[in-house]
Design a protein around this motif. Structure first.
Motif, PDB file in Angstrom:
ATOM      1  N   ALA A   1      10.974 -21.124 -15.931  1.00  0.00           N
ATOM      2  CA  ALA A   1       9.635 -21.030 -15.348  1.00  0.00           C
ATOM      3  C   ALA A   1       9.061 -22.435 -15.197  1.00  0.00           C
ATOM      4  O   ALA A   1       9.439 -23.364 -15.931  1.00  0.00           O
ATOM      5  CB  ALA A   1       8.722 -20.176 -16.228  1.00  0.00           C
ATOM      6  N   ASP A   2       8.152 -22.592 -14.209  1.00  0.00           N
ATOM      7  CA  ASP A   2       7.538 -23.913 -14.023  1.00  0.00           C
ATOM      8  C   ASP A   2       6.386 -24.095 -15.002  1.00  0.00           C
ATOM      9  O   ASP A   2       6.168 -23.265 -15.900  1.00  0.00           O
ATOM     10  CB  ASP A   2       7.099 -24.091 -12.572  1.00  0.00           C
ATOM     11  CG  ASP A   2       6.053 -23.057 -12.137  1.00  0.00           C
ATOM     12  OD1 ASP A   2       5.431 -22.430 -13.017  1.00  0.00           O
ATOM     13  OD2 ASP A   2       5.861 -22.880 -10.916  1.00  0.00           O
ATOM     14  N   ALA A   3       5.639 -25.184 -14.835  1.00  0.00           N
ATOM     15  CA  ALA A   3       4.568 -25.501 -15.790  1.00  0.00           C
ATOM     16  C   ALA A   3       3.472 -24.448 -15.783  1.00  0.00           C
ATOM     17  O   ALA A   3       2.736 -24.305 -16.768  1.00  0.00           O
ATOM     18  CB  ALA A   3       3.979 -26.876 -15.480  1.00  0.00           C
ATOM     19  N   SER A   4       3.339 -23.691 -14.685  1.00  0.00           N
ATOM     20  CA  SER A   4       2.339 -22.606 -14.622  1.00  0.00           C
ATOM     21  C   SER A   4       2.959 -21.281 -15.033  1.00  0.00           C
ATOM     22  O   SER A   4       2.366 -20.222 -14.840  1.00  0.00           O
ATOM     23  CB  SER A   4       1.792 -22.503 -13.190  1.00  0.00           C
ATOM     24  OG  SER A   4       1.154 -23.701 -12.806  1.00  0.00           O
TER      25      SER A   4
ATOM     26  N   GLY B   1       6.692 -25.077 -23.053  1.00  0.00           N
ATOM     27  CA  GLY B   1       5.831 -26.239 -23.254  1.00  0.00           C
ATOM     28  C   GLY B   1       5.162 -26.601 -21.952  1.00  0.00           C
ATOM     29  O   GLY B   1       5.051 -25.796 -21.023  1.00  0.00           O
ATOM     30  N   SER B   2       4.711 -27.834 -21.875  1.00  0.00           N
ATOM     31  CA  SER B   2       4.091 -28.305 -20.633  1.00  0.00           C
ATOM     32  C   SER B   2       5.180 -28.647 -19.634  1.00  0.00           C
ATOM     33  O   SER B   2       6.360 -28.699 -19.968  1.00  0.00           O
ATOM     34  CB  SER B   2       3.213 -29.527 -20.922  1.00  0.00           C
ATOM     35  OG  SER B   2       3.983 -30.550 -21.514  1.00  0.00           O
ATOM     36  N   GLY B   3       4.821 -28.875 -18.400  1.00  0.00           N
ATOM     37  CA  GLY B   3       5.800 -29.174 -17.366  1.00  0.00           C
ATOM     38  C   GLY B   3       6.612 -30.417 -17.701  1.00  0.00           C
ATOM     39  O   GLY B   3       6.049 -31.497 -17.913  1.00  0.00           O
TER      40      GLY B   3
ATOM     41  N   ASN C   1       9.412 -30.174 -13.463  1.00  0.00           N
ATOM     42  CA  ASN C   1       8.178 -29.422 -13.753  1.00  0.00           C
ATOM     43  C   ASN C   1       8.507 -28.089 -14.432  1.00  0.00           C
ATOM     44  O   ASN C   1       7.985 -27.044 -14.083  1.00  0.00           O
ATOM     45  CB  ASN C   1       7.393 -29.174 -12.459  1.00  0.00           C
ATOM     46  CG  ASN C   1       5.954 -28.715 -12.752  1.00  0.00           C
ATOM     47  OD1 ASN C   1       5.372 -29.094 -13.779  1.00  0.00           O
ATOM     48  ND2 ASN C   1       5.392 -27.902 -11.883  1.00  0.00           N
ATOM     49  N   ILE C   2       9.371 -28.126 -15.454  1.00  0.00           N
ATOM     50  CA  ILE C   2       9.816 -26.921 -16.157  1.00  0.00           C
ATOM     51  C   ILE C   2       8.901 -26.660 -17.354  1.00  0.00           C
ATOM     52  O   ILE C   2       8.649 -27.552 -18.173  1.00  0.00           O
ATOM     53  CB  ILE C   2      11.276 -27.046 -16.617  1.00  0.00           C
ATOM     54  CG1 ILE C   2      12.184 -27.279 -15.408  1.00  0.00           C
ATOM     55  CG2 ILE C   2      11.706 -25.797 -17.376  1.00  0.00           C
ATOM     56  CD1 ILE C   2      12.111 -26.193 -14.365  1.00  0.00           C
TER      57      ILE C   2
ATOM     58  N   ILE D   1       6.487 -14.425 -21.577  1.00  0.00           N
ATOM     59  CA  ILE D   1       6.063 -15.390 -20.559  1.00  0.00           C
ATOM     60  C   ILE D   1       6.893 -15.208 -19.287  1.00  0.00           C
ATOM     61  O   ILE D   1       6.367 -15.090 -18.182  1.00  0.00           O
ATOM     62  CB  ILE D   1       6.201 -16.833 -21.097  1.00  0.00           C
ATOM     63  CG1 ILE D   1       5.134 -17.082 -22.163  1.00  0.00           C
ATOM     64  CG2 ILE D   1       6.058 -17.850 -19.976  1.00  0.00           C
ATOM     65  CD1 ILE D   1       5.282 -18.428 -22.833  1.00  0.00           C
ATOM     66  N   LEU D   2       8.211 -15.158 -19.462  1.00  0.00           N
ATOM     67  CA  LEU D   2       9.080 -15.050 -18.299  1.00  0.00           C
ATOM     68  C   LEU D   2       8.925 -13.712 -17.590  1.00  0.00           C
ATOM     69  O   LEU D   2       9.057 -13.611 -16.376  1.00  0.00           O
ATOM     70  CB  LEU D   2      10.531 -15.271 -18.711  1.00  0.00           C
ATOM     71  CG  LEU D   2      10.838 -16.700 -19.188  1.00  0.00           C
ATOM     72  CD1 LEU D   2      12.248 -16.764 -19.751  1.00  0.00           C
ATOM     73  CD2 LEU D   2      10.675 -17.681 -18.055  1.00  0.00           C
TER      74      LEU D   2
END
Length: 671
Positions: free
Chosen positions: A145-148, A108-110, A59-60, A19-20
């Motif tokens: 990373a942010d929520a996106s 996870g989610s933001g 918003n992580i 992801i990162l």
């Protein structure tokens, strides 16, 4: 109940890293949170808690964090995540170099957390010492990373990832050793405490007018008290990078010097006496002593009477406080007029250390009363020394006999005085070594010059040792602790001397023995650095990488050297190279083929050149172990030879075919 995570699942880590990684292709302007590893001071052996806090956690959507710690001082127990970060995983990895690495990951989610929130609470078992907690950031190892799933800016690392420490409690220094009652102007006074547990330095304070001249930041200092020094406390406390420990104090009484005033110089006729007058020493009780004592009726009173004097003389009064025993002195010159021309030259003091001064006194009397002076010395020096002053100040580099010629315009008289010059002693330290592993030592040498006995003290930067009444040279130090060893101060029986040199002692662990394996056509070592490959027991020039490609069949192993310390040898691999190896060139090729390949029950070895004399066929595993051997008939045609391989396990093997004194190696895959 809060979940406690001990092991970070591999798939979880790979997913977060992916992801990162893909997020890093589309970074946004948002900055990563500031992540702080707490510093814990005054730790005691047992459980210690280190929280990881964040600021700017907004918003992580994903977290990847790594930090390293020394295993000798800390052992990981568990990590408890923030309840808002469900599934936040944590694991502990042995790096094989004395350090462990904590790896954490979450996605996870933001999510949002207030500033100062604890995202993970880590529990260690504290063993001892000062232990650095250092973030390991090679890119994805420390990222947000942010929520996106856009990777957030975290450069520079030092701004966003703040390291921590776990330090042992700095112990009490205990009582300070040293004298408590002294006089103004006293020099070279030593104070010390026993080495303090977990201290990497020491902080001393002294009363006004007392100056530390050596040993500052160690457990032992040397102090000079100025003529204006006052009473007060001397104190010390140990410290390390996490803070200070308790302090110890010692109360000092600094007594002022008595008043010493012998009065003004006077002139009296030849063959008469006079009374000298010393000023009162001050309030309290004082004793007085005049010298030369033989020239007084009673030299131990404040205002003594001289005997009849025939030569000019300098008199000294020593005034001593009977309560504190502090003393000071002053001089007065009684000049004799008239009588025979005479001189009684003196050197005061009569002995000095090289680099200091003495004053010569002509002490001329009688004659006309008008004198001229001519001083010389033996040895004369280069250039030769001379003076026409009555009382010159001298600083010779060796012992001298000074000769004075005094003239009153009518007659000349001669006199001599000796001045002994002691050469400055020296202490030079040499040696040093790199020690591998624990329990080793190295011998350091301290060469001494001057007149024994010697007194000196040396330090490795943390601990100071005192040596006194040393009568032989050199002096040997059996050093086991790391540090830069230096001589702080020294003196012999006469003078304070000079020090020089340093000896560096480093202590490093012996690296673990590497493990080697075959990867494709290369040999690969688990040692990242300091590798040296060996072929048949001999080092291969230039083969110092983590991997090595053999060109010839032989036994291979590896040794790792780190900080000058060598590991044990790795496992040995017997590596077989494909093709025929001919003794007169470097070309490898094969005149045989194997069918079928891969094989299962039987294989057939065929010659590409017709009839060939095969002597034997040997089968080896990839580790070099011989699994089977077959002897052939003297001759075969191109359709021979069939071999039973049913006893072999599936895998890769090497066929070694010896034919007509030439060896050929082929690969065989067994199904």
């Amino acid at each position: 109940m809060m979940k406690k995570f001990r092991i970070l699942p591999l798939l979880h880590v790979l997913f977060i890293c992916c992801i990162l990684f893909f997020c890093s292709l589309n970074p946004k302007a948002q900055n990563a949170p500031i992540t702080t590893l707490a510093s814990v001071g005054n730790a005691l052996p047992g459980a210690v808690v280190v929280p990881i806090t964040v600021t700017g956690f907004s918003n992580i959507g994903a977290i990847s964090l790594c930090f390293d710690y020394p295993y000798a001082g800390l052992h990981f127990v568990q990590g408890v995540p923030n309840p808002s970060l469900a599934g936040f995983a944590i694991g502990d990895q042995d790096l094989g170099n004395g350090k462990h690495r904590i790896t954490m990951g979450w996605f996870g989610s933001g999510s949002n957390l207030p500033n100062g929130s604890v995202i993970m609470t880590i529990t260690f078992t504290y063993i001892g010492g000062t232990n650095d907690l250092e973030f390991y950031d090679n890119g994805p190892s420390c990222e947000y990373a942010d929520a996106s799933y856009n990777v957030l800016n975290d450069i520079p690392q030092s701004t966003y990832y703040l390291n921590g420490k776990v330090c042992g409690g700095v112990g009490n220094p205990g009582p300070i050793a040293g004298i408590t009652s002294l006089c103004q102007g006293q020099t070279g006074v030593g104070y010390s405490v026993s080495p303090v547990a977990n201290a990497t330095g020491y902080n001393w304070t002294t009363p006004t007018g007392a100056n530390i001249i050596s040993g500052n930041n160690t457990n032992s200092i040397i102090v000079d008290f100025s003529p204006t020094a006052v009473s007060g406390n001397i104190s010390v406390f140990g410290l390390n990078s996490c803070g200070n420990g308790p302090s110890s104090q010692l109360s000092l009484t600094v007594t002022p010097l008595p008043v010493a005033n012998a009065g003004l110089d006077i002139t009296i006729p030849y063959g008469t006496s006079t009374t000298l007058h010393a000023a009162s020493g001050g309030s309290g009780s004082y004793s007085y002593h005049w010298s030369p004592g033989s020239l007084f009726v009673n030299p131990n009173i404040q205002n003594p009477q001289t005997i009849n004097l025939t030569v000019t003389t300098m008199f000294t009064v020593l005034v001593t406080n009977l309560t504190t025993l502090c003393n000071d002195s002053d001089e007065v010159v009684v000049t004799i007029s008239g009588g025979p021309l005479n001189t009684n030259p003196l050197s005061i003091p009569s002995s000095i250390c090289r680099g200091t001064t003495a004053q010569l006194f002509a002490n001329a009397g009688g004659g006309s009363g008008v004198y001229s002076y001519a001083w010389s010395c033996n040895p004369p020096g280069s250039p030769p020394w001379s003076s026409t002053q009555a009382n010159p100040v001298v600083s010779p580099d060796s012992s001298k006999i000074y000769t004075l010629s005094v003239s009153d315009g009518f007659n000349i008289v001669l006199g001599t005085t000796a001045l002994t010059v002691f050469q400055l002693p020296s202490a030079t330290i040499s040696g040093g070594d790199t020690l591998c592993g624990q329990g080793n030592s190295t011998m350091l040498t301290v060469d001494l010059t001057g007149a024994p006995p010697w007194t000196f003290h040396y330090s490795n930067g943390v601990t100071t040792w005192f040596i006194s009444s040393q009568n032989t040279t050199p002096f040997f130090i059996n050093a086991t602790d790391p540090g830069v060893y230096t001589i702080l101060a020294m003196a012999d029986d006469h003078c304070t001397g000079t020090t020089s040199g340093s000896a560096v002692v480093a202590v490093f662990p012996i690296p673990p023995a590497p493990t080697i394996s075959i990867t494709g056509t290369d040999l690969f070592s688990t040692g990242c650095c300091g590798n040296q490959w060996y072929k048949d027991g001999n080092p291969i020039p230039g083969a110092t990488g983590q991997s090595f490609q053999p060109l010839v069949t032989a036994h291979y192993f590896d040794i790792v050297t780190v900080n000058g310390c060598k590991s044990d040898t790795s496992n040995t691999i017997y590596y077989l190279v494909d093709g025929i190896q001919q003794p007169n060139n470097n070309k490898n090729y094969s005149i045989f083929s194997v069918e079928p390949n891969p094989g299962k029950n039987f294989i057939t070895i065929k010659s590409k050149t017709g009839k060939t004399h095969i002597e034997k066929v040997s089968i080896y595993s990839v580790s070099g172990k011989q699994e089977a051997q077959y002897m052939s008939n003297p001759y075969m045609d191109e359709n021979n030879i069939s071999i039973d391989i049913r006893q072999l396990s599936p895998g890769l093997y090497f066929l070694e075919i010896t034919a007509m004194s030439v060896r050929s190696v082929l690969k065989l895959i067994v199904q």
